[in-house]
Design an enzyme around this catalytic site. Structure first.
Site, mmCIF file in Angstrom:
data_model
loop_
_atom_site.group_PDB
_atom_site.id
_atom_site.type_symbol
_atom_site.label_atom_id
_atom_site.label_comp_id
_atom_site.label_asym_id
_atom_site.label_seq_id
_atom_site.Cartn_x
_atom_site.Cartn_y
_atom_site.Cartn_z
ATOM 1 N N TYR A 179 1.709 -4.452 -0.189
ATOM 2 C CA TYR A 179 1.942 -5.214 -1.416
ATOM 3 C C TYR A 179 1.647 -4.275 -2.586
ATOM 4 O O TYR A 179 1.004 -3.241 -2.404
ATOM 5 C CB TYR A 179 1.076 -6.482 -1.480
ATOM 6 N N HIS A 193 -1.356 0.181 -0.760
ATOM 7 C CA HIS A 193 -0.299 0.406 -1.756
ATOM 8 C C HIS A 193 0.400 1.738 -1.523
ATOM 9 O O HIS A 193 -0.203 2.690 -1.071
ATOM 10 C CB HIS A 193 -0.902 0.423 -3.171
#
Length: 271
Positions: A200, A247
């Site tokens: 995400y 990330h």
């Protein structure tokens, strides 16, 4: 380059995506609900509709920033936490923007010369919560339903003291200035802007995409490495590495520079 003749940008940018949650837009499409619940650390059986009802009985139920138009000129400074802000003397420049959006715990006290003192919006989630002054909007980024429950708890029972780690049971904030990012917006930043790289997006990257939707001019401060290539916060020396964790910092970085190359944002490097 015109706004509409840039295929790269238009492929990613969706002006109809809701940026902020309210009662009217709160029903999550099946695919959004499934993706967002997949981010949850545990499979809590929580009634999302009940949580939303409670949220908007306590906090403003508004259609924020629906005033887009050719005459609007809202300038926004998105202030990250990079060590490249130190000795930048950007304080005055940052404070000259209409909106100054700060991320997580990045302090202003003692750093005003480099980071300014004005904060109109502070992006946070339970694990990064800090006290806010009365003029600042708390913008909750709900990566999980527990985050929404925590926000409710901070102004009611104060019983939530843990998520996956210990969190503050209450914080000082103006409840009339609370905003909640729409879960669909997190998915949109991930799927359209990051092309599903990583698990995400980072808070900083989502904040940048959010700014593209509510501002007409977006200037980025405190993103990226320092001039000698190190990654640390301006307020402590703990080293961060942009490729670590869930990330895809390298893809986020490339995307930011693409936006700058296309004159959609300006990036101030501090050196």
């Amino acid at each position: 380059m015109g706004f509409l003749d840039d295929d790269w940008f238009m492929y990613r940018y969706n002006p109809t995506i809701p940026a902020l949650l309210n009662r009217k837009n709160s029903v999550l499409p099946g695919d959004t609900n499934k993706w967002w619940r997949g981010l949850q650390p545990s499979k809590l059986r929580v009634n999302y509709t009940e949580v939303v009802d409670q949220l908007f009985s306590l906090f403003p139920d508004e259609d924020h920033y629906s005033d887009a138009g050719p005459d609007r000129c809202r300038t926004c400074a998105v202030v990250g936490n990079s060590g490249n802000l130190l000795r930048s003397n950007y304080g005055q420049l940052i404070d000259s923007h209409d909106l100054v959006i700060r991320i997580n715990k990045g302090p202003t006290k003692g750093y005003e010369k480099d980071v300014g003192f004005k904060t109109t919006h502070r992006v946070l989630y339970p694990e990064s919560a800090v006290d806010l002054d009365d003029n600042t909007h708390l913008v909750l980024f709900p990566f999980k339903i527990r985050d929404m429950q925590w926000l409710i708890s901070t102004v009611t029972t104060r019983h939530i003291t843990r998520t996956y780690t210990q969190v503050k049971s209450s914080i000082k904030a103006n409840k009339n200035k609370v905003m909640i990012l729409h879960p669909a917006f997190i998915k949109y930043a991930y799927e359209k802007w990051l092309q599903k790289n990583g698990k995400y997006p980072s808070t900083g990257f989502i904040t940048l995409v959010f700014a593209l939707h509510v501002c007409d001019q977006v200037n980025l401060f405190g993103f990226g490495a320092t001039s000698n290539g190190t990654w640390h916060h301006y307020f402590d020396k703990s080293h961060t590495h942009y490729k670590g964790g869930p990330h895809k910092g390298d893809i986020e970085n490339i995307t930011m520079h693409q936006l700058e190359h296309r004159n959609k944002i300006s990036i101030y490097k501090g050196y």
